[in-house]
Motif scaffolding. Structure first.
Motif: not given
Length: 350
Positions: A311-315, A321-339, A343-348
């Motif tokens: 995955l490549l995450f554009l913001y 952020w970029q990483g393997m698909t299985h890393e997507f839901t465990t990412s500590t990046n606040p943007i990725v976590q919110q996406f 959640s309505l709470d976060g940087p996006i």
């Protein structure tokens, strides 16, 4: 000379007998009468959405895209790219693009390697579809460089004499010609730009439709198809090729929201088809897939989990952020976590 099909401009660069390195990948929507279609077949000069590889090679000295300065809580990627770039099919290097005063891309860099299944994700309006159109040659970057098989693209779709890679684009709306039959839609490239006899094209169209799980639909019009069937017809149109060529270059398919507007079951069918035509899969009739690599722009979590590996995450116009698909839901990046959580709470913010 250009042709306005749907909502995109497609430069017309091939005439009969020109190099086969350029390719029709998808055509914009529009109405074409039967008499017009026959006239077009006789002329054999029009190529729409033709995509060709560009020139010059420069080594990339960076192994990862810089993280957005506003969010430094996570490393951009935990996967180190190999030093050998011989398997890189497409590279975007520090690409910028604006439309009027609105800046869409602000320095996008990444590589697509042979055999990869890559997803581009991120909030709406962050430039995902723009990236696909720049790769395909439908848009030129304002700044930065695009390399196809190590050759720098110069201008838009203009390098038809250079072989090396075929690039197909599957539009979000399927973009079928609504006054042409399914057979004419799928075989459009071959009818217009090959010397194959019509009966062989018709046979190849039937085989290609079978590869995406469609039978006995050749004489139907797009209006007679469901949304999922239209997506599959568009996929068939993007993977068909002239079997009389001496050499077939590897192909990269670009999918723009391939499951948009589909119900969950139809989405699963399309996601599995995307996998099946990849070189690592088998199509609907059990034949090996022939697509070297593919890139999927999507918002769908099912498409992320079923159809892509990296995955490549554009913001805000950057790959943050970029990483393997299985890393997507465990990412500590606040943007990725919110996406990932919705959640309505976060940087996006919307």
């Amino acid at each position: 000379m250009v042709s306005l099909l749907g909502s995109a401009l497609f430069p017309l660069t091939l005439s009969n007998g020109a190099s086969r390195s350029a390719r029709v990948a998808a055509s914009g929507g529009g109405r074409i009468s039967s008499s017009c279609f026959k006239h077009m077949k006789e002329q054999r000069k029009v190529v729409c959405a033709c995509m060709a590889p560009p020139r010059d090679l420069r080594r990339d000295e960076s192994s990862a895209t810089k993280f957005n300065d506003s969010f430094k809580s996570e490393s951009l990627s935990t996967v180190r790219e190999p030093e050998d770039d011989s398997n890189v099919l497409i590279e975007c290097r520090d690409v910028y693009k604006s439309f009027g005063e609105k800046q869409i891309l602000r320095g996008v860099s990444f590589k697509i390697r042979h055999g990869e299944a890559v997803g581009i994700i991120g909030p709406s309006g962050t430039g995902k579809s723009t990236v696909l159109k720049i790769i395909a040659g439908l848009l030129a970057p304002d700044k930065g460089e695009v390399y196809i098989r190590g050759r720098k693209r110069v201008g838009l779709i203009s390098d038809e004499e250079i072989s090396g890679l075929r690039i197909g684009l599957v539009f979000q709306s399927a973009a079928l010609f609504d006054s042409l039959t399914v057979r004419e839609n799928v075989g459009f490239l071959l009818y217009e730009n090959s010397n194959m006899p019509e009966h062989k094209i018709s046979k190849l169209v039937t085989e290609t439709l079978a590869a995406v799980g469609l039978k006995d639909v050749e004489d139907r019009l797009p209006s007679e198809l469901s949304g999922g069937m239209k997506k599959r017809v568009a996929l068939a149109r993007s993977i068909i090729f002239d079997t009389t060529q001496d050499a077939i270059e590897p192909e990269v398919l670009l999918y723009d929201e391939p499951t948009a507007g589909l119900d969950p079951i139809a989405s699963t069918v399309v996601e599995d088809l995307i996998r099946s035509v990849h070189m690592k899969g088998e199509d609907a009739v059990g034949q090996p897939g022939q697509i070297a690599s593919y890139v999927v722009v999507t918002h769908q979590h099912s498409t992320i989990s079923r159809a892509v590996d990296r995955l490549l995450f554009l913001y805000e116009g950057k790959v943050v952020w970029q990483g393997m698909t299985h890393e997507f839901t465990t990412s500590t990046n606040p943007i990725v976590q919110q996406f990932a959580s919705g959640s309505l709470d976060g940087p996006i913010r919307y």
